[in-house]
Each structure stands twice: as C-alpha cells, then as structure tokens.
Design a protein around this motif. Structure first.
Motif, PDB file in Angstrom:
ATOM      1  N   THR A 309       0.856  -1.184   0.000  1.00 11.85           N
ATOM      2  CA  THR A 309       0.000   0.000   0.000  1.00 11.85           C
ATOM      3  C   THR A 309       0.890   1.231   0.000  1.00 11.85           C
ATOM      4  O   THR A 309       2.033   1.178   0.478  1.00 11.85           O
ATOM      5  CB  THR A 309      -0.920   0.029   1.238  1.00 11.85           C
ATOM      6  OG1 THR A 309      -1.665   1.260   1.268  1.00 11.85           O
ATOM      7  CG2 THR A 309      -0.128  -0.070   2.532  1.00 11.85           C
ATOM      8  N   ASP A 313       1.288   1.522   7.530  1.00 11.56           N
ATOM      9  CA  ASP A 313       1.457   1.721   8.964  1.00 11.56           C
ATOM     10  C   ASP A 313       2.770   1.043   9.335  1.00 11.56           C
ATOM     11  O   ASP A 313       2.849  -0.183   9.439  1.00 11.56           O
ATOM     12  CB  ASP A 313       0.287   1.099   9.741  1.00 11.56           C
ATOM     13  CG  ASP A 313       0.326   1.471  11.224  1.00 11.56           C
ATOM     14  OD1 ASP A 313       1.411   1.848  11.712  1.00 11.56           O
ATOM     15  OD2 ASP A 313      -0.716   1.366  11.892  1.00 11.56           O
ATOM     16  N   ILE A 316       3.478  -1.746  12.253  1.00 14.98           N
ATOM     17  CA  ILE A 316       3.248  -3.188  12.137  1.00 14.98           C
ATOM     18  C   ILE A 316       4.584  -3.861  11.817  1.00 14.98           C
ATOM     19  O   ILE A 316       5.187  -3.570  10.777  1.00 14.98           O
ATOM     20  CB  ILE A 316       2.205  -3.486  11.049  1.00 14.98           C
ATOM     21  CG1 ILE A 316       0.869  -2.800  11.384  1.00 14.98           C
ATOM     22  CG2 ILE A 316       2.008  -4.986  10.889  1.00 14.98           C
ATOM     23  CD1 ILE A 316      -0.179  -2.929  10.290  1.00 14.98           C
ATOM     24  N   ARG A 432      -1.348  -7.935   5.372  1.00 14.20           N
ATOM     25  CA  ARG A 432      -0.418  -7.403   6.374  1.00 14.20           C
ATOM     26  C   ARG A 432      -1.170  -6.571   7.403  1.00 14.20           C
ATOM     27  O   ARG A 432      -0.932  -6.692   8.618  1.00 14.20           O
ATOM     28  CB  ARG A 432       0.666  -6.568   5.698  1.00 14.20           C
ATOM     29  CG  ARG A 432       1.608  -5.878   6.667  1.00 14.20           C
ATOM     30  CD  ARG A 432       2.662  -5.040   5.952  1.00 14.20           C
ATOM     31  NE  ARG A 432       3.500  -4.348   6.905  1.00 14.20           N
ATOM     32  CZ  ARG A 432       3.257  -3.138   7.392  1.00 14.20           C
ATOM     33  NH1 ARG A 432       2.175  -2.467   6.992  1.00 14.20           N
ATOM     34  NH2 ARG A 432       4.079  -2.588   8.269  1.00 14.20           N
ATOM     35  N   THR A 433      -2.082  -5.715   6.936  1.00 17.05           N
ATOM     36  CA  THR A 433      -2.890  -4.914   7.853  1.00 17.05           C
ATOM     37  C   THR A 433      -3.787  -5.799   8.708  1.00 17.05           C
ATOM     38  O   THR A 433      -3.959  -5.570   9.909  1.00 17.05           O
ATOM     39  CB  THR A 433      -3.744  -3.910   7.060  1.00 17.05           C
ATOM     40  OG1 THR A 433      -2.877  -3.070   6.283  1.00 17.05           O
ATOM     41  CG2 THR A 433      -4.581  -3.049   7.988  1.00 17.05           C
ATOM     42  N   TYR A 434      -4.359  -6.836   8.086  1.00 19.38           N
ATOM     43  CA  TYR A 434      -5.222  -7.771   8.812  1.00 19.38           C
ATOM     44  C   TYR A 434      -4.440  -8.451   9.936  1.00 19.38           C
ATOM     45  O   TYR A 434      -4.908  -8.523  11.081  1.00 19.38           O
ATOM     46  CB  TYR A 434      -5.775  -8.804   7.829  1.00 19.38           C
ATOM     47  CG  TYR A 434      -6.531  -9.950   8.469  1.00 19.38           C
ATOM     48  CD1 TYR A 434      -7.846  -9.790   8.890  1.00 19.38           C
ATOM     49  CD2 TYR A 434      -5.919 -11.197   8.641  1.00 19.38           C
ATOM     50  CE1 TYR A 434      -8.540 -10.839   9.482  1.00 19.38           C
ATOM     51  CE2 TYR A 434      -6.607 -12.254   9.226  1.00 19.38           C
ATOM     52  CZ  TYR A 434      -7.918 -12.074   9.640  1.00 19.38           C
ATOM     53  OH  TYR A 434      -8.601 -13.120  10.218  1.00 19.38           O
ATOM     54  N   GLY A 436      -1.908  -7.295  11.314  1.00 15.14           N
ATOM     55  CA  GLY A 436      -1.422  -6.283  12.243  1.00 15.14           C
ATOM     56  C   GLY A 436      -2.150  -6.301  13.566  1.00 15.14           C
ATOM     57  O   GLY A 436      -1.616  -5.870  14.598  1.00 15.14           O
ATOM     58  N   GLY A 502      -0.466   4.710   8.828  1.00 20.12           N
ATOM     59  CA  GLY A 502      -1.426   4.180   7.876  1.00 20.12           C
ATOM     60  C   GLY A 502      -2.455   5.173   7.391  1.00 20.12           C
ATOM     61  O   GLY A 502      -3.352   4.817   6.629  1.00 20.12           O
TER      62      GLY A 502
END
Length: 615
Positions: A309, A313, A316, A432-434, A436, A502
């Motif tokens: 992305t 963020d 993470i 990756r965010t999930y 996190g 993020g």
C-alpha cells in the motif's frame, strides 16, 4: 474542563483583564487555587453535578477551564431552597468566599480540588430542562442524538477538549509558518467548476442566469497563481468542498486543510519545512513521539513491494517479501507462471504462528477473498515437517530455498500471493494490515514517512491508452528530456504523500511551471494542445508570463487533530459535523427553499421518481 496546562496558563495570563471584571465573573472555575483563600470571587458556569447531603448542598460548577466545588449552607434559607431546585446544566452565577478543603476532602482529580467556594449569592441565569442525554457522565449515546443536540454534546469533556486543542493547534501552525516568512492569504470560496477530481458543489448565480459558481475542492489553482504573482510563501487554513460520501477520516461536504505553496524550492526544501512543523507540534502539544526524524522516504515501487500500500502503517512489525525469483523453475505452475514481467509471487512471514487453529487460517483466507484473491496459500513449518495446501506442489529444494531466503524457523507460517504485480501487492498489503491486529501497536508512536517517486503515467487497461497516474500538473523528473527520451511508464514525477500510522495526511508535488513541458506531458496522455488550452488556458497563459519553480502540499487539519488526539472518527474533532448521509441534523440541512428563491435563481426543481436510483 480541560486539564491541559498550556490551556489553563493561557487563560490565567488574562485573569485580571477587564473582560473578567464584571457582575457575572471575576475568576474561572478551573483556575481557583489555595492562593485565593479568603478571597471573594464571582463565578459563572453550568451545574455539572449537584449533591444534597441534607445539611449541605454541593454543586460542581463547570466552565471551559474546569470545575469548582460550591458549598451552600442550610442557614441561608432562600439560597438553599433555590439551589435545591436547580437542574443539571442550568446556568448560574455565584459570589462566594474561597476556603481550603480539609485534607480528607481534597479531590486530586480536579485542578481546583484543594479549595471550595462557600456561596453567599446565587443567580439562576437559565434553568435547564431535562436533557436528551447526560453531560456529566460519558454514557454511550447514539450518533444521531449527539449530532441533533450537538451544542450539548460539545459540553462533554472529551469533545470539548478536542475543539480547544484544535484551536490551539491552528494558532501554533500560524505562528510557526509566520516565523518562516509564510504569508496567510484567503482565496475565493465562489469560483468556477473544474472537470477534475471529485464532484463539485454548485451555486447558482442570480445575476448570471443559467450559470453556476462552484465551491472550491481545494485552492490549488489560486495558490499556484499566487506564486506567479510574486508571493514567496503562502499558507491558508482552507475550507474545501467536495460532494462525496463520508469516510471515517473525512467529513462529507467540507473539510479543512493546511494549504501551503512555496516558490523557488526543491522537494527537499518542502520536506524540511513540513517535518519541522510536525515535529514542533508533536513535541509541544502532545505526549506522542515521532519514531524517526527526519521522516524516512520510501519510493512508490518500494512501498508497494514491502507493504502492499502507499499508506503503510510502519508500526506493524512485518513486511512483504518478493519471492518471485525463487519459483522461476518451480514445478508448481501457479507460482512459476507468475514469474514473467508484470507478475510476481509475494510472501508474508508470521513468526511463531505455525500452530494456530484451523479457524485462524479459515478467517485469513476469507479476508484474502474479500480483498480480491482467489484464495490464500500458506505453509506451516512444524516440528513434524511443513504442512499446508501447497506443500505437495513444492519440491524439497523449493522449501529449503524458501526457508533460507525468508529466515523461516520451526513454528513459523508463510502466506503467499501470486498474480499481477499491483493487484498482488495490494492483496498482500491488506493481509499485512489484517495480521497487524496480532501485534500491540503503540498508540503514542507516530511513524511518519514520505512516499516519493510516483510514476508520472500508467496504462489505462479500459481505455487502452497511456494516462496520468497521479497529478497531471506535476513536474516530471528529468523534465523535458525524460518526456522525449524515456518510455512513458518509466517516467517518475516529483509527487509525494506524507503518511502517518497508515493514514494519508496529504499529497503534494513540485509543480510543472513550464508550458512546453506541460503540453508535452498532456500530449503523451492523448490530449492535443487545443484541448489543453481549452481546459486549462488561464493557467497556461499565467505560466507564459513568468512563473517561478514552485511546489506545495496541503495536510488535512482534521486528520492531524485526529492523530494527535487518538480519535478514530473525524466527527470527534469537528465542532458541527454532518452525519454520514451529509445531513446537518441540528440545523436540518439540506432543506427546501421557497418558490420565490427558486424564481430569483431561474431554477426549477425536478425531483427523481421514487424508483429512480440516485446518481
């Protein structure tokens, strides 16, 4: 109400000013201290709480600086009776003597907790009726009710402090920029409609029937013209209007941004100014800390490869790895077929998660499908050997190379994505965010970064043509030479985003101030010179008459306050926001207008049919 020392100090500095010396108030509730013992004071505010202890009545009186405890004694019969009939949130003015509390009754939670005021006179300025929701207790209240009675909601401690903080932040921004020779200039609110960007808010003209003004989506063209006008550094706390749907980090209809532009600068100059300002605001106005200063710079290609992305963020603690080269000669056709140019194989390593339950992997796969993936391949590296849906397709050599490349240990799990480069990056970035959520992120850590080196052009699959990928008015890196000698998809632009945890705070660019380069850039994107002159002629003409190199950025003020105040919804940092349907429930806006108003504007309303979809 606010406990912030800098807020109370700024008020204390003016406590003896003429404005305080009147029949309503001589002091502020939150600023009373033991130094005022035996002094007679006048206070005005709202009844925050009332407690009747039989022999005494205690009132917590609140103004915007905090709370003072009032004491009403029973021998003052009329006063005692009047106090007994007060409702919460009634507005009163009192006169009384400041006395010290006994050690056992000191309230350390209040700035004025060492004293109380024995009331000798009480005037009810406004006796409040029962409220739709309480102010003193932060109980859960529906958003609809909060927005309908926003003036009551704003009395509540947290949101009241947010609005005061926003005011102080805006003042600090002004001081910082003015000290660096920025000039604050207001640009028009009524302007012309632009075909670019979001949908405009249109304002019909009474004096020019059939023609419309537009509310500015941003002061972009005006601030560039100010550079052409010879102003070296411009800023404005600018209202911007876009007819678009609500988001958690943007209010529907309108928002505010710190609009900035500078002449005779390079990209590094702008970065230094903004980084310095953000560091100053963070250090002086919050308890948060910036992870890395100066802010790291990550190219668009690199940020997509590592984080999936362009709004990463960085807190993470996992990154995406490119493992395309490992599978060029693999017997697993799904991976091997995605090693040609334009495709890739990506991997995401989770340390110590190889023994999670089947439900963990099922939920992860569900999330991957929501992100647009056909599934989610993974390998669990257990003591008894590798497990997972793709293990049987990989040779021992494939597995050994993968373990060595990623540093896999027993107990780890690796997730995979394969396909077209950008789509695969974004899917793995979403994963990756999930994942996190598995980590405890420090809410006081601000991980800022710059995303740089955006591609100037991209290939539009639908239109089958080269198109601008970001901002068509940015200066291409390499200027005219790059446009004439490079493949369009290899040309980078002086465009940049600033991101924190993020959240994208802003996009900006070094502008293209040369008409010859602008014509060439638009030509590559399929726009002939005549069309460029038709759509952007006033800017072209201005640049032909002497334009300096210039660039700028416009960080969102609402978003900056959100970050510094730990708020997840932008409506918590705006005094009078709209709801998600772009309605102001307090003012009943938007509303119908009279036939006479429509007649003056030469307009006729044609409402859609009930079964006709909204556009």
């Amino acid at each position: 109400m606010p406990k912030d020392d800098s807020i109370t100090m700024s008020i204390a500095a003016g406590r003896t000013t003429h404005a305080l010396q009147n029949r309503f108030r001589s002091e502020y509730c939150g600023l009373l201290s033991p130094e005022l013992e035996h002094s007679t004071v006048r206070l005005g505010g709202w009844v925050h709480r009332k407690r009747d202890h039989g022999g005494l009545i205690f009132i917590d009186l609140r103004d915007h600086t905090g709370i003072s405890q009032l004491v009403i004694q029973p021998e003052q019969h009329d006063l005692f009776e009047a106090a007994g009939q007060l409702h919460s949130e009634s507005v009163i003015c009192i006169e009384g003597e400041v006395v010290l509390r006994s050690p056992s009754t000191i309230n350390p939670k209040l700035a004025s907790g060492e004293i109380e005021v024995v009331v000798s006179r009480l005037t009810v300025e406004s006796n409040a009726q029962p409220l739709p929701f309480p102010v003193a207790d932060e109980v859960q209240t529906s958003e609809e009710l909060r927005l309908k009675y926003r003036f009551i909601d704003l009395r509540r401690e947290k949101i009241h402090e947010n609005i005061i903080f926003r005011s102080r932040l805006t003042a600090a921004i002004r001081r910082y920029l003015e000290e660096r020779e920025f000039i604050e200039i207001q640009t028009p609110i009524l302007t012309s409609s632009s075909p670019e960007g979001a949908r405009d808010f249109l304002v019909p003209s009474r004096l020019h029937p059939g023609k419309f003004y537009a509310l500015p989506q941003a002061p972009q063209q005006f601030k560039q013209l100010l550079m052409v006008s010879g102003f070296p550094r411009y800023f404005q706390i600018a209202p911007c209007f876009r007819d678009e749907d609500a988001r958690a980090d943007r209010s529907p209809g309108e928002f505010y941004q710190l609009d900035m532009e500078m002449a005779f600068i390079e990209q590094d100059d702008l970065f230094a100014i903004l980084e310095g300002m953000v560091e100053h605001l963070t250090r002086t106005m919050s308890e948060k800390r910036i992870t890395q200063f100066p802010f790291p710079r990550i190219s668009y290609k690199d940020v997509m490869n590592r984080f999936g992305t362009d709004k990463p963020d960085l807190r993470i603690p996992i990154e995406i790895s490119d493992v395309t080269s490992l599978f060029v000669n693999s017997s697993f056709k799904v991976f091997a077929s995605n090693t040609v140019p334009g495709t890739c194989v990506k991997a995401l390593l989770l340390k110590g998660r190889g023994h999670e339950s089947r439900l963990f992997y099922d939920k992860a796969e569900k999330r991957a499908r929501e992100l647009g993936s056909g599934g989610l391949a993974y390998i669990q590296f257990r003591e008894e050997g590798p497990k997972g849906p793709v293990v049987k397709f990989l040779s021992e050599e494939d597995l050994a190379t993968l373990k060595s490349h990623l540093g896999v240990e027993t107990g780890d799990v690796v997730f995979f994505g394969a396909g077209k480069w950008e789509q695969t990056c974004r899917i793995m970035g979403g994963m990756r965010t999930y994942f996190g959520d598995l980590f405890t992120l420090d809410k006081d850590e601000l991980s800022f970064c710059w995303i740089v080196d955006f591609p100037m052009f991209e290939y539009n699959e639908e239109a089958k043509k080269i198109d601008f990928s970001h901002n068509p008015f940015s200066m291409p890196q390499g200027e005219m030479e790059a446009l004439e000698t490079k493949s369009p998809l290899d040309i980078l632009a002086y465009q940049y985003d600033i991101v924190c945890n993020g959240i994208e705070l802003s996009s900006g660019a070094i502008r293209n101030h040369r008409p010859d380069i602008m014509y060439k850039a638009f030509e590559i994107a399929g726009y002939p010179k005549e069309e460029v002159d038709l759509r952007f002629g006033h800017m072209i003409e201005a640049f032909k008459l002497g334009a300096p190199p210039h660039g700028g950025i416009a960080p969102g003020l609402d978003r900056l306050v959100m970050i510094l105040r730990d708020e997840q919804n932008i409506r918590e940092v705006i005094a009078f926001p709209m709801n998600q349907s772009a309605q102001d429930l307090m003012m009943s806006s938007p509303s119908e207008v009279t036939p006479q108003q429509l007649k003056e504007l030469h307009l006729r309303v044609e409402l859609p049919k009930k079964d006709e979809p909204k556009k």
